[in-house]
Write an enzyme that holds these catalytic residues in place. Structure first.
Site, short mmCIF file in Angstrom:
data_model
loop_
_atom_site.label_atom_id
_atom_site.label_comp_id
_atom_site.label_asym_id
_atom_site.label_seq_id
_atom_site.Cartn_x
_atom_site.Cartn_y
_atom_site.Cartn_z
N ASP A 82 13.56 -8.68 21.07
CA ASP A 82 14.12 -7.33 21.20
C ASP A 82 15.31 -7.34 22.17
OD1 ASP A 82 12.06 -7.92 23.00
OD2 ASP A 82 11.65 -5.83 23.44
N ASP A 164 12.03 -6.33 31.10
CA ASP A 164 11.01 -5.40 30.58
C ASP A 164 10.36 -4.55 31.67
OD1 ASP A 164 10.95 -5.77 27.79
OD2 ASP A 164 9.80 -7.61 27.99
N TYR A 191 3.62 2.05 28.66
CA TYR A 191 4.27 0.74 28.60
C TYR A 191 3.54 -0.25 29.52
CZ TYR A 191 8.09 -2.58 28.34
OH TYR A 191 8.85 -3.71 28.12
N HIS A 224 14.37 -1.33 28.49
CA HIS A 224 13.91 -0.26 27.59
C HIS A 224 13.93 1.07 28.34
CE1 HIS A 224 12.29 -3.05 24.57
NE2 HIS A 224 11.66 -3.69 25.53
FE1 FEO Z 1 9.26 -8.69 26.26
FE2 FEO Z 1 11.11 -5.92 25.57
O1 FEO Z 1 10.55 -7.68 25.36
#
Ligand code: FEO
Length: 395
Positions: A82, A164, A191, A224
């Site tokens: 990602d 992350d 999360y 994110h």
């Molecule tokens: Fe560990 Fe957002 O990937």
């Protein structure tokens, strides 16, 4: 969406994924974002990329600011696709020979994903890279949450690019915590519970290390969701609290049912818990997504799991959930099992054994009732509920 200048000369150039609803088994009802950051300095530097499908969007955003060919350095804080899926496309545009900075494990892991022989520069924990007016410092954060994970810290700007960590799966027009308000904490909590919970001991050590080093943080930029600029300490303090996993007087009765008998047991146990002042709720495994249940597991003191016996075993959704929860290694829980059965009744024992493996404190040998709970069966469920309530901390 256009690039956004988040600090003098530093731009958010990521992508918003409005439509993703399943992130490798985690429900993302409000989509996600893949954040990437462009630093305009003497050496133009890109930190992280995006999912492969969004690579063109990343290039378009960069192109608004500068020709991608002029990027001097690319930094990969984390190999997972990602954030690195767009790397092949980016390196092709930036120049295949441009330096690509990552951790030593990042070098290994990126090489397993991409056949290209890029100009890798594996950095050490504490290593630094001068890009002109700025110095970037690298901090290895192994197993938070992959072996390759690292942070990049822009020293003069006091900005932490945290990969992350401190992220949230959230798609929105907002880029900062002061634009979203309190609601963003719900996404951050989910999360944490579903991605980072098993690394709680490492998180506590990392926070200690950062605190001892006196690192100043004006902004935390995760890969994110929103950027923490109003109050970066808030998310760090939340991580400390979540990592400690102090149990609350809260119980989850997680179950599935075939012909409603296990459901009747679940709801009766919840009723008993409620009467004893416990914050309790039944969670039917075909009504609740496993990742939403895990969010609630985070601070629950009691995890009570119910399953009917099917073909001498567990109901499939119960197996699924137990396997998922076991991997995330929640701590400081009491547990118990229950379920209805027809003739063999192995499910309760199987659940208890799984909860024991997870180091839960099993407070009851398990309650199983044949076919349909009668008056005595209902009373046994009430008694189990009261027993759980007595074992929970008074709050
Ligand atoms: Fe560990 Fe957002 O990937």
């Amino acid at each position: 969406m256009k690039p956004i200048e988040i600090a003098d000369g530093i731009f958010w150039v990521g992508a918003v994924d409005w439509n993703i609803r399943d992130f490798h088994g985690y429900s993302t009802y409000q989509g996600s974002t893949y954040n990437a950051y462009l630093i305009m300095d003497e050496k133009i530097t890109l930190i992280d990329t995006v999912k492969k499908e969004f690579a063109d969007e990343l290039i378009t955003k960069i192109s608004v600011i500068v020709d991608p060919k002029k990027i001097d350095y690319v930094i990969s804080n984390h190999t997972e696709m990602d954030h690195s899926g767009g790397l092949a496309r980016i390196m092709h545009r930036v120049g295949e020979d441009k330096p690509l900075y990552c951790s030593k494990m990042g070098h290994k892991n990126l090489s397993k994903h991409f056949p290209q022989k890029w100009n890798y520069h594996a950095v050490d924990d504490g290593g630094e890279l001068n890009i002109g007016k700025r110095t970037l410092a690298f901090m290895e954060t192994r197993m938070l949450h992959w072996p390759d994970s690292m942070f990049t810290y822009a020293k003069e700007d006091k900005i932490l690019f945290s990969s992350d960590a401190f992220g949230q799966h959230y798609a929105g027009l907002e880029r900062f915590d002061d634009q979203t308000g309190e609601a963003i904490m719900t996404h951050a909590r989910k999360y944490f519970a579903n991605i980072l919970l098993l690394y709680s001991p490492l998180i506590l050590k990392l926070v200690d290390k950062v605190t001892e080093s006196g690192l100043e943080l004006d902004m935390i930029c995760p890969d994110h969701g929103i950027i923490w600029r109003k109050d970066p300490a808030k998310i760090i303090n939340a991580y400390v609290e979540w990592s400690r996993q102090a149990p609350k007087r809260k119980a989850l009765v997680i179950y599935d049912t075939m012909w409603h008998s296990t459901e009747i047991m679940a709801e009766t146990i919840v009723d008993a818990l409620g009467q004893e002042g416990v914050d309790a709720q039944p969670m039917h495994l075909r009504s609740w997504h496993r990742s939403d249940i895990m969010t609630e597991v985070l601070d629950a003191g009691a995890i009570i799991v119910g399953s009917p016996t099917i073909n001498n075993g567990l109901f499939p959704t119960v197996s699924d959930f137990l396997s998922y929860m076991k991997g995330l290694k929640p701590k400081n829980k009491i547990g118990a099992a229950f379920g209805s059965y027809g003739w063999s009744g192995e499910a309760v024992k199987l659940i208890s054994s799984e909860l024991e493996d997870m180091k839960f404190d099993i407070i009851d040998p398990g309650l199983k009732i044949q076919y349909v709970p009668d008056e005595q069966g209902i009373e046994s469920c009430y008694e189990l509920g009261r027993k759980i309530a007595r074992a929970l901390p008074a709050q």
